[in-house]
Design an enzyme around this catalytic site. Structure first.
Site, PDB file in Angstrom:
ATOM      1  N   ASN A 194       0.876  -1.170   0.000  1.00 31.82           N
ATOM      2  CA  ASN A 194       0.000   0.000   0.000  1.00 31.82           C
ATOM      3  C   ASN A 194       0.912   1.219   0.000  1.00 31.82           C
ATOM      4  O   ASN A 194       1.501   1.555   1.023  1.00 31.82           O
ATOM      5  CB  ASN A 194      -0.897  -0.004   1.249  1.00 31.82           C
ATOM      6  CG  ASN A 194      -1.674   1.285   1.388  1.00 31.82           C
ATOM      7  OD1 ASN A 194      -1.834   2.033   0.419  1.00 31.82           O
ATOM      8  ND2 ASN A 194      -2.181   1.558   2.588  1.00 31.82           N
ATOM      9  N   TRP A 195       1.008   1.831  -1.165  1.00 36.81           N
ATOM     10  CA  TRP A 195       1.934   2.963  -1.286  1.00 36.81           C
ATOM     11  C   TRP A 195       1.400   4.238  -0.622  1.00 36.81           C
ATOM     12  O   TRP A 195       2.118   5.225  -0.515  1.00 36.81           O
ATOM     13  CB  TRP A 195       2.216   3.238  -2.766  1.00 36.81           C
ATOM     14  CG  TRP A 195       3.257   2.336  -3.361  1.00 36.81           C
ATOM     15  CD1 TRP A 195       3.866   1.263  -2.766  1.00 36.81           C
ATOM     16  CD2 TRP A 195       3.820   2.446  -4.677  1.00 36.81           C
ATOM     17  NE1 TRP A 195       4.775   0.698  -3.637  1.00 36.81           N
ATOM     18  CE2 TRP A 195       4.764   1.405  -4.813  1.00 36.81           C
ATOM     19  CE3 TRP A 195       3.615   3.312  -5.757  1.00 36.81           C
ATOM     20  CZ2 TRP A 195       5.510   1.225  -5.988  1.00 36.81           C
ATOM     21  CZ3 TRP A 195       4.344   3.131  -6.911  1.00 36.81           C
ATOM     22  CH2 TRP A 195       5.284   2.099  -7.021  1.00 36.81           C
ATOM     23  N   LYS A 196       0.127   4.243  -0.259  1.00 36.68           N
ATOM     24  CA  LYS A 196      -0.498   5.452   0.307  1.00 36.68           C
ATOM     25  C   LYS A 196      -0.260   6.633  -0.652  1.00 36.68           C
ATOM     26  O   LYS A 196      -0.270   6.432  -1.852  1.00 36.68           O
ATOM     27  CB  LYS A 196       0.035   5.726   1.712  1.00 36.68           C
ATOM     28  CG  LYS A 196       0.048   4.468   2.580  1.00 36.68           C
ATOM     29  CD  LYS A 196       0.314   4.749   4.020  1.00 36.68           C
ATOM     30  CE  LYS A 196       0.493   3.425   4.745  1.00 36.68           C
ATOM     31  NZ  LYS A 196       0.264   3.519   6.168  1.00 36.68           N
ATOM     32  N   HIS A 203      -9.376   1.083   4.573  1.00 34.30           N
ATOM     33  CA  HIS A 203      -8.104   1.275   5.282  1.00 34.30           C
ATOM     34  C   HIS A 203      -8.329   2.208   6.473  1.00 34.30           C
ATOM     35  O   HIS A 203      -9.111   3.161   6.385  1.00 34.30           O
ATOM     36  CB  HIS A 203      -7.052   1.851   4.325  1.00 34.30           C
ATOM     37  CG  HIS A 203      -5.677   1.812   4.914  1.00 34.30           C
ATOM     38  ND1 HIS A 203      -5.223   2.774   5.787  1.00 34.30           N
ATOM     39  CD2 HIS A 203      -4.678   0.910   4.784  1.00 34.30           C
ATOM     40  CE1 HIS A 203      -3.995   2.463   6.156  1.00 34.30           C
ATOM     41  NE2 HIS A 203      -3.634   1.339   5.568  1.00 34.30           N
ATOM     42  N   GLU A 260      -6.698   4.582   7.593  1.00 32.30           N
ATOM     43  CA  GLU A 260      -6.467   6.012   7.334  1.00 32.30           C
ATOM     44  C   GLU A 260      -7.701   6.636   6.677  1.00 32.30           C
ATOM     45  O   GLU A 260      -8.001   7.804   6.909  1.00 32.30           O
ATOM     46  CB  GLU A 260      -5.201   6.196   6.473  1.00 32.30           C
ATOM     47  CG  GLU A 260      -3.954   5.963   7.315  1.00 32.30           C
ATOM     48  CD  GLU A 260      -2.748   5.456   6.566  1.00 32.30           C
ATOM     49  OE1 GLU A 260      -2.700   5.572   5.327  1.00 32.30           O
ATOM     50  OE2 GLU A 260      -1.839   4.901   7.232  1.00 32.30           O
ATOM     51  N   GLU A 271      -5.520  -5.231  10.338  1.00 30.32           N
ATOM     52  CA  GLU A 271      -4.525  -4.188  10.573  1.00 30.32           C
ATOM     53  C   GLU A 271      -4.798  -3.463  11.894  1.00 30.32           C
ATOM     54  O   GLU A 271      -5.613  -2.539  11.927  1.00 30.32           O
ATOM     55  CB  GLU A 271      -4.556  -3.176   9.426  1.00 30.32           C
ATOM     56  CG  GLU A 271      -4.251  -3.774   8.079  1.00 30.32           C
ATOM     57  CD  GLU A 271      -3.595  -2.757   7.178  1.00 30.32           C
ATOM     58  OE1 GLU A 271      -2.461  -2.987   6.765  1.00 30.32           O
ATOM     59  OE2 GLU A 271      -4.208  -1.700   6.911  1.00 30.32           O
ATOM     60  N   GLY A 322       2.303   2.077  10.518  1.00 32.10           N
ATOM     61  CA  GLY A 322       3.218   3.201  10.339  1.00 32.10           C
ATOM     62  C   GLY A 322       3.915   3.620  11.623  1.00 32.10           C
ATOM     63  O   GLY A 322       4.547   4.672  11.675  1.00 32.10           O
ATOM     64  N   SER A 339       3.290  -2.422  10.154  1.00 32.05           N
ATOM     65  CA  SER A 339       4.751  -2.435  10.299  1.00 32.05           C
ATOM     66  C   SER A 339       5.370  -3.797   9.977  1.00 32.05           C
ATOM     67  O   SER A 339       6.360  -4.196  10.589  1.00 32.05           O
ATOM     68  CB  SER A 339       5.172  -1.946  11.691  1.00 32.05           C
ATOM     69  OG  SER A 339       4.694  -0.626  11.903  1.00 32.05           O
ATOM     70  N   GLY A 363       2.784  -1.183   4.185  1.00 31.68           N
ATOM     71  CA  GLY A 363       2.908   0.223   3.829  1.00 31.68           C
ATOM     72  C   GLY A 363       4.355   0.595   3.575  1.00 31.68           C
ATOM     73  O   GLY A 363       4.890   0.405   2.485  1.00 31.68           O
ATOM     74  N   GLY A 364       5.022   1.094   4.623  1.00 26.16           N
ATOM     75  CA  GLY A 364       6.384   1.617   4.502  1.00 26.16           C
ATOM     76  C   GLY A 364       7.345   0.711   3.743  1.00 26.16           C
ATOM     77  O   GLY A 364       8.058   1.168   2.839  1.00 26.16           O
TER      78      GLY A 364
HETATM   79  C1  PEP Z   1      -0.714  -0.057   5.749  1.00 23.91           C
HETATM   80  O1  PEP Z   1      -0.626   1.020   5.188  1.00 23.91           O
HETATM   81  O2  PEP Z   1      -1.695  -0.782   5.529  1.00 23.91           O
HETATM   82  C2  PEP Z   1       0.364  -0.474   6.660  1.00 23.91           C
HETATM   83  C3  PEP Z   1       0.266  -1.623   7.270  1.00 23.91           C
HETATM   84  O3  PEP Z   1       1.409   0.402   6.811  1.00 23.91           O
HETATM   85  P1  PEP Z   1       2.831   0.075   7.531  1.00 23.91           P
HETATM   86  O4  PEP Z   1       3.306  -1.229   6.954  1.00 23.91           O
HETATM   87  O5  PEP Z   1       3.704   1.220   7.156  1.00 23.91           O
HETATM   88  O6  PEP Z   1       2.564  -0.036   8.978  1.00 23.91           O
END
Ligand code: PEP
Length: 252
Positions: free
Chosen positions: A10-12, A96, A98, A168, A174, A214, A235-236
């Site tokens: 997930n590049w956000k 998501h 966010e 999640e 994040g 994460s 994500g990251g």
């Molecule tokens: C996400 O954006 O769904 C996520 C899990 O981010 P991260 O891996 O950065 O925690």
């Protein structure tokens, strides 16, 4: 039927179209032949066409990060399923945290978006997960089960085959904090049990449940080894070709 791992990035709100092309061109040879999992990158809307072009002939699939439930009309800033379909999108993230936290997404709108996405033939990455206060209050199981029930309301067993649930925990997204493999597995198990109640044991055995929060090249193998964890929403670490490839490798 054995469940297949799905590793999705997930590049956000990261990467321009030019950066997208460069990233996928670099990633493709690194993940070539790693076919024991499905590899997905969910990129910003404006990057999708470039991503689909760059991923042609590779084992990388492209997804969006949201979709509106109406076909068209006066919904400024939104994007419809047929717009995404036409440019080659295969997957879509819905719900998501966010979107829920910052953009007023509710279980009702998540359910409507999920139905529209399934009707259009997408695979849906449906996100659920508790906030820190809920975990500390000991109500994670009830809360996550409720989200699953509300988000899947009215969705047929046939359509469920195109739903992947991403567990999640919001406190792990994040933040660098990861649920322990045991915590993640336990809550993914609660999700599977909820699916069993709604759709029966066979559907529960088949549904793919990812962990997200994460996940990185260091912790992926331990998380993915757990019985109820069938992949990751990342994500990251999905913005780094090395780390993302290592996670894909951990799912082989
Ligand atoms: C996400 O954006 O769904 C996520 C899990 O981010 P991260 O891996 O950065 O925690």
């Amino acid at each position: 039927m054995a469940r297949r791992y799905v590793i999705a990035g997930n590049w956000k709100m990261n990467q321009t179209p030019a950066q997208t092309k460069e990233f996928i061109t670099a990633l493709a040879p690194m993940v070539a032949g790693k076919d024991n999992c499905d590899i997905v990158l969910c990129v910003p809307f404006v990057d999708i066409a470039t991503a689909v072009e760059a991923a042609k002939g590779t084992n990388i699939h492209i997804g969006a990060q949201n979709v509106h439930f109406e076909e068209k009309g006066a919904f400024t800033g939104e994007v419809s399923a047929n717009m995404l379909k036409e440019i080659g999108t295969e997957y879509v993230i819905i719900g998501h945290s966010e979107r829920r936290q910052y953009f007023g997404e509710t279980d009702e709108t998540v359910n409507k978006r999920t139905k529209a996405a399934l009707a259009a033939g997408f695979k849906v990455l449906l996100c659920v997960g508790e906030m820190l206060d809920a975990r500390q209050a000991g109500i994670t199981d009830e809360l996550v089960a409720m989200q699953v029930k509300l988000d899947l309301a009215g969705i047929s067993a046939d359509d469920l085959k195109n739903v992947i649930i991403a567990y999640e925990p919001v406190w792990a997204i994040g933040t660098g904090l990861t649920a322990t493999p045991e915590q993640a597995d336990e809550t993914c198990g609660v999700i599977r049990a909820t699916v069993a109640k709604l759709y029966g044991e066979a559907a529960a055995k088949e549904i793919i449940i990812q962990y997200g929060g994460s996940m990185n090249d260091k912790n992926a193998a331990d998380l993915l080894a757990k019985e109820n964890i069938d992949g990751g929403l990342i994500g990251g670490a999905s913005l780094k070709t090395d780390a993302f490839t290592a996670i894909v490798s951990a799912a082989q």
